[in-house]
Motif scaffolding. Structure first.
Motif, PDB file in Angstrom:
ATOM      1  N   ILE A 147       0.871  -1.175   0.000  1.00  0.00           N
ATOM      2  CA  ILE A 147       0.000   0.000   0.000  1.00  0.00           C
ATOM      3  C   ILE A 147       0.910   1.226   0.000  1.00  0.00           C
ATOM      4  CG2 ILE A 147      -1.805   1.286   1.203  1.00  0.00           C
ATOM      5  CD1 ILE A 147      -2.578  -1.351   2.606  1.00  0.00           C
ATOM      6  N   VAL A 148       0.909   1.974  -1.083  1.00  0.00           N
ATOM      7  CA  VAL A 148       1.740   3.172  -1.176  1.00  0.00           C
ATOM      8  C   VAL A 148       0.950   4.351  -0.626  1.00  0.00           C
ATOM      9  CG1 VAL A 148       2.980   4.740  -2.698  1.00  0.00           C
ATOM     10  CG2 VAL A 148       3.010   2.273  -3.156  1.00  0.00           C
ATOM     11  N   ALA A 149       1.368   4.839   0.539  1.00  0.00           N
ATOM     12  CA  ALA A 149       0.707   5.974   1.179  1.00  0.00           C
ATOM     13  C   ALA A 149       1.368   7.253   0.676  1.00  0.00           C
ATOM     14  CB  ALA A 149       0.812   5.866   2.698  1.00  0.00           C
ATOM     15  N   ALA A 150       0.863   7.752  -0.432  1.00  0.00           N
ATOM     16  CA  ALA A 150       1.507   8.878  -1.120  1.00  0.00           C
ATOM     17  C   ALA A 150       0.994  10.224  -0.625  1.00  0.00           C
ATOM     18  CB  ALA A 150       1.272   8.763  -2.619  1.00  0.00           C
ATOM     19  N   ASP A 151       1.843  11.247  -0.759  1.00  0.00           N
ATOM     20  CA  ASP A 151       1.402  12.623  -0.540  1.00  0.00           C
ATOM     21  C   ASP A 151       0.581  13.054  -1.748  1.00  0.00           C
ATOM     22  OD1 ASP A 151       3.114  12.347   1.581  1.00  0.00           O
ATOM     23  OD2 ASP A 151       4.651  13.705   0.786  1.00  0.00           O
ATOM     24  N   ASN A 152      -0.352  13.971  -1.541  1.00  0.00           N
ATOM     25  CA  ASN A 152      -1.129  14.496  -2.660  1.00  0.00           C
ATOM     26  C   ASN A 152      -0.357  15.652  -3.284  1.00  0.00           C
ATOM     27  OD1 ASN A 152      -2.932  15.707  -4.445  1.00  0.00           O
ATOM     28  ND2 ASN A 152      -4.711  15.174  -3.199  1.00  0.00           N
ATOM     29  N   ARG A 197      -1.610  -1.064  -4.087  1.00  0.00           N
ATOM     30  CA  ARG A 197      -2.719  -0.123  -3.909  1.00  0.00           C
ATOM     31  C   ARG A 197      -2.149   1.260  -3.599  1.00  0.00           C
ATOM     32  NH1 ARG A 197      -6.817  -1.717   0.455  1.00  0.00           N
ATOM     33  NH2 ARG A 197      -5.204  -3.015   1.409  1.00  0.00           N
ATOM     34  N   LEU A 198      -2.768   2.259  -4.166  1.00  0.00           N
ATOM     35  CA  LEU A 198      -2.352   3.640  -3.916  1.00  0.00           C
ATOM     36  C   LEU A 198      -3.349   4.300  -2.976  1.00  0.00           C
ATOM     37  CD1 LEU A 198      -0.618   6.160  -4.477  1.00  0.00           C
ATOM     38  CD2 LEU A 198      -2.088   6.589  -6.478  1.00  0.00           C
ATOM     39  N   ALA A 199      -2.834   4.864  -1.879  1.00  0.00           N
ATOM     40  CA  ALA A 199      -3.655   5.603  -0.927  1.00  0.00           C
ATOM     41  C   ALA A 199      -3.155   7.041  -0.889  1.00  0.00           C
ATOM     42  CB  ALA A 199      -3.566   4.972   0.461  1.00  0.00           C
ATOM     43  N   PRO A 258      -4.374  11.212   0.165  1.00  0.00           N
ATOM     44  CA  PRO A 258      -5.377  12.128   0.721  1.00  0.00           C
ATOM     45  C   PRO A 258      -6.117  12.871  -0.392  1.00  0.00           C
ATOM     46  CG  PRO A 258      -3.307  12.338   1.905  1.00  0.00           C
ATOM     47  CD  PRO A 258      -3.027  11.490   0.699  1.00  0.00           C
ATOM     48  N   GLU A 259      -7.360  13.210  -0.145  1.00  0.00           N
ATOM     49  CA  GLU A 259      -8.171  13.856  -1.166  1.00  0.00           C
ATOM     50  C   GLU A 259      -7.761  15.298  -1.426  1.00  0.00           C
ATOM     51  OE1 GLU A 259     -12.217  13.559   0.007  1.00  0.00           O
ATOM     52  OE2 GLU A 259     -12.324  11.378  -0.239  1.00  0.00           O
ATOM     53  N   ILE A 260      -7.243  15.968  -0.401  1.00  0.00           N
ATOM     54  CA  ILE A 260      -6.946  17.390  -0.528  1.00  0.00           C
ATOM     55  C   ILE A 260      -5.529  17.595  -1.056  1.00  0.00           C
ATOM     56  CG2 ILE A 260      -6.766  19.588   0.698  1.00  0.00           C
ATOM     57  CD1 ILE A 260      -8.773  18.504   2.709  1.00  0.00           C
ATOM     58  N   GLN A 261      -5.400  18.403  -2.089  1.00  0.00           N
ATOM     59  CA  GLN A 261      -4.100  18.689  -2.689  1.00  0.00           C
ATOM     60  C   GLN A 261      -3.158  19.316  -1.665  1.00  0.00           C
ATOM     61  OE1 GLN A 261      -4.292  20.919  -6.318  1.00  0.00           O
ATOM     62  NE2 GLN A 261      -2.098  21.316  -6.398  1.00  0.00           N
ATOM     63  N   GLY A 262      -1.923  18.844  -1.659  1.00  0.00           N
ATOM     64  CA  GLY A 262      -0.918  19.383  -0.761  1.00  0.00           C
ATOM     65  C   GLY A 262      -0.849  18.702   0.590  1.00  0.00           C
ATOM     66  N   GLN A 263      -1.769  17.779   0.854  1.00  0.00           N
ATOM     67  CA  GLN A 263      -1.775  17.104   2.144  1.00  0.00           C
ATOM     68  C   GLN A 263      -1.085  15.743   2.071  1.00  0.00           C
ATOM     69  OE1 GLN A 263      -5.544  16.804   4.170  1.00  0.00           O
ATOM     70  NE2 GLN A 263      -5.401  18.906   4.886  1.00  0.00           N
ATOM     71  N   ASP A 264      -0.622  15.284   3.239  1.00  0.00           N
ATOM     72  CA  ASP A 264      -0.100  13.928   3.361  1.00  0.00           C
ATOM     73  C   ASP A 264      -0.866  13.240   4.494  1.00  0.00           C
ATOM     74  OD1 ASP A 264       1.013  14.747   5.839  1.00  0.00           O
ATOM     75  OD2 ASP A 264       2.893  15.318   4.871  1.00  0.00           O
ATOM     76  N   TRP A 265      -0.491  12.002   4.813  1.00  0.00           N
ATOM     77  CA  TRP A 265      -1.259  11.257   5.810  1.00  0.00           C
ATOM     78  C   TRP A 265      -1.016  11.747   7.226  1.00  0.00           C
ATOM     79  CZ3 TRP A 265      -5.419   8.967   4.483  1.00  0.00           C
ATOM     80  CH2 TRP A 265      -5.552   8.471   3.194  1.00  0.00           C
ATOM     81  N   ASN A 266       0.034  12.519   7.444  1.00  0.00           N
ATOM     82  CA  ASN A 266       0.202  13.140   8.745  1.00  0.00           C
ATOM     83  C   ASN A 266      -0.839  14.236   8.940  1.00  0.00           C
ATOM     84  OD1 ASN A 266       2.173  15.499  10.384  1.00  0.00           O
ATOM     85  ND2 ASN A 266       1.674  13.537  11.318  1.00  0.00           N
ATOM     86  N   ASN A 267      -1.159  14.961   7.849  1.00  0.00           N
ATOM     87  CA  ASN A 267      -2.231  15.953   7.923  1.00  0.00           C
ATOM     88  C   ASN A 267      -3.560  15.283   8.266  1.00  0.00           C
ATOM     89  OD1 ASN A 267      -0.675  17.316   5.061  1.00  0.00           O
ATOM     90  ND2 ASN A 267      -0.579  18.230   7.089  1.00  0.00           N
ATOM     91  N   VAL A 268      -3.790  14.136   7.663  1.00  0.00           N
ATOM     92  CA  VAL A 268      -5.039  13.413   7.914  1.00  0.00           C
ATOM     93  C   VAL A 268      -5.112  12.985   9.370  1.00  0.00           C
ATOM     94  CG1 VAL A 268      -6.377  11.345   7.332  1.00  0.00           C
ATOM     95  CG2 VAL A 268      -5.222  12.624   5.529  1.00  0.00           C
ATOM     96  N   THR A 270      -9.888   7.425   9.364  1.00  0.00           N
ATOM     97  CA  THR A 270      -9.795   7.801   7.958  1.00  0.00           C
ATOM     98  C   THR A 270      -8.457   7.385   7.367  1.00  0.00           C
ATOM     99  OG1 THR A 270      -8.935   9.994   8.490  1.00  0.00           O
ATOM    100  CG2 THR A 270     -11.315   9.769   8.257  1.00  0.00           C
ATOM    101  N   GLY A 271      -7.793   6.417   7.986  1.00  0.00           N
ATOM    102  CA  GLY A 271      -6.463   5.956   7.579  1.00  0.00           C
ATOM    103  C   GLY A 271      -6.423   5.420   6.178  1.00  0.00           C
ATOM    104  N   PRO A 272      -5.210   5.180   5.668  1.00  0.00           N
ATOM    105  CA  PRO A 272      -5.021   4.862   4.251  1.00  0.00           C
ATOM    106  C   PRO A 272      -5.627   3.557   3.785  1.00  0.00           C
ATOM    107  CG  PRO A 272      -2.976   4.638   5.485  1.00  0.00           C
ATOM    108  CD  PRO A 272      -3.937   5.317   6.372  1.00  0.00           C
ATOM    109  N   GLU A 273      -5.904   2.604   4.717  1.00  0.00           N
ATOM    110  CA  GLU A 273      -6.484   1.357   4.238  1.00  0.00           C
ATOM    111  C   GLU A 273      -7.920   1.522   3.795  1.00  0.00           C
ATOM    112  OE1 GLU A 273      -6.507   2.255   7.259  1.00  0.00           O
ATOM    113  OE2 GLU A 273      -8.068   1.295   8.411  1.00  0.00           O
ATOM    114  N   ARG A 274      -8.514   2.681   4.131  1.00  0.00           N
ATOM    115  CA  ARG A 274      -9.905   2.924   3.776  1.00  0.00           C
ATOM    116  C   ARG A 274     -10.024   3.933   2.638  1.00  0.00           C
ATOM    117  NH1 ARG A 274      -9.507   2.082   9.182  1.00  0.00           N
ATOM    118  NH2 ARG A 274     -10.882   0.508  10.075  1.00  0.00           N
TER     119      ARG A 274
END
Length: 356
Positions: free
Chosen positions: A298-303, A329-331, A333-343, A351-355
């Motif tokens: 699961i690639v938790a990418a920055d937007n 799988r690519l995970a 965040p929906e908002i541009q400029g955000q990463d999973w730390n922002n989430v 709302t973690g990346p597996e969902r």
């Protein structure tokens, strides 16, 4: 009338000749579209450092592995003079023909270029950097509980108590030399390991304490840097439900791969059942050497929507993992400029990346 232009003028003039300057400073690089690509300021072949060759940003460069960046004058300083801009200005003026200086110290080609023609010398330098990284790592004590590292991560919304233990790949050092300010600063260290688990490099994040007592990244142009070459390696932050080391990962193991440490730790908080790895840079993600037993990534990418070079590196990683026969799988965040730390910081961890 001034005999020489000032630093900003000189940087602009050097940038106007960057198509000739970059190959001269970094002869082992290669042209990639509108960029000159090389491994680092040391000049070894690779892709981590990119110098812009055309357009309004010509002369601007960035090393995506170390976090270093700058203009054409900074490139001269970093390649030839260990970051000394004063010497770089004198050399640049001479190179551009704006000065009649004939001092050999100004017109010499950088010493390391002679070494780069000899692979044994290059290997020796790489070994020396790796040895220095290991000494830095061993100069610290294990455990970050109660240290500024724990406080810094908590300030980023990362409460390691939720995991039950702190990752062994992280340590705190009270005084790590920072060339940018020419003095030691407190730092979070992270071990970058190769496929067998052997330490190959150390990632440094310099920290500073505010008057109110909180800890954050130091106010530097480059608060994060890597000591040592790390191509193919990664930071092993969390072992997931199996609890086994990466090279002993059981068949069918699932791993989350993120770019940075804070993003990866945020994913570990949200999804502790999965193994979590930090690639350090997008350019290194595709090069990571992972065991065949990791069947799902699961690639938790920055937007980074709109950043063509970042998307190119991300696509290369996704393609590489797929070619290795893994489910990918690519995970993001929906908002541009955000990463999973922002989430993690602004939303519930569910709302973690597996969902996504």
């Amino acid at each position: 009338m001034r005999s020489r232009p000032n630093a900003s003028e000189l940087a602009r003039l050097l940038a106007d000749h960057i198509t000739r300057l970059a190959p001269e400073l970094l002869p082992h690089g290669k042209k990639d579209s509108s960029e000159w690509r090389v491994g680092s300021l040391a000049g070894e072949p690779g892709q981590s450092l990119a110098v812009r060759l055309s357009g309004a940003r010509r002369g601007v460069w960035a090393d995506f592995s170390s976090g270093e960046r700058g203009d054409a004058l900074d490139l001269v300083a970093g390649c030839l003079f260990g970051g000394d801009r004063k010497q770089a200005m004198a050399w640049g003026s001479n190179w551009l023909g704006l000065s009649k200086t004939t001092n050999a110290a100004l017109i010499q080609r950088r010493p390391i270029q002679e070494k780069l023609n000899n692979s044994q010398e290059l290997d020796k330098e790489a070994q020396q950097r790796r040895a220095k990284a290991r000494r830095l790592w061993m100069d610290t004590s294990a455990g970050i509980a109660g240290t500024p590292v724990e406080a810094y991560l908590a300030g980023r919304g990362i409460d390691l108590r939720a995991l039950g233990r702190a990752p062994g790949a992280l340590r705190f050092h009270p005084a790590v030399w920072c060339a940018e300010v020419r003095k030691p600063l407190p730092a979070m260290l992270a071990a970058i390991c190769g496929p067998t688990g052997k330490l190959v490099a150390v990632h440094r994040t310099w920290l500073a304490q505010s008057p109110s007592g909180t800890w954050a990244k130091a106010d530097l142009q480059n608060a994060k840097k890597v000591l040592g070459g790390f191509s193919g390696g990664c930071i092993r932050l969390w072992r997931g439900v199996s609890g086994k080391a990466l090279d002993l990962a059981p068949a069918g193991d699932v791993a989350i791969v993120a770019e940075g440490i804070e993003t990866a730790l945020s994913c570990a908080i949200a999804c502790p059942e999965y193994r979590v790895l930090a690639a350090v840079s997008l350019s290194n993600m595709a090069a990571m050497k992972l065991p065949d037993t990791l069947t799902e990534i699961i690639v938790a990418a920055d937007n980074d929507t709109g950043n063509a070079s970042a998307r190119k590196a991300l696509d290369a990683a996704l393609s590489q993992f797929a070619q290795q026969g893994r489910t990918v799988r690519l995970a993001m965040p929906e908002i541009q400029g955000q990463d999973w730390n922002n989430v993690l910081t602004y939303h519930d961890k569910d709302t973690g990346p597996e969902r996504s």
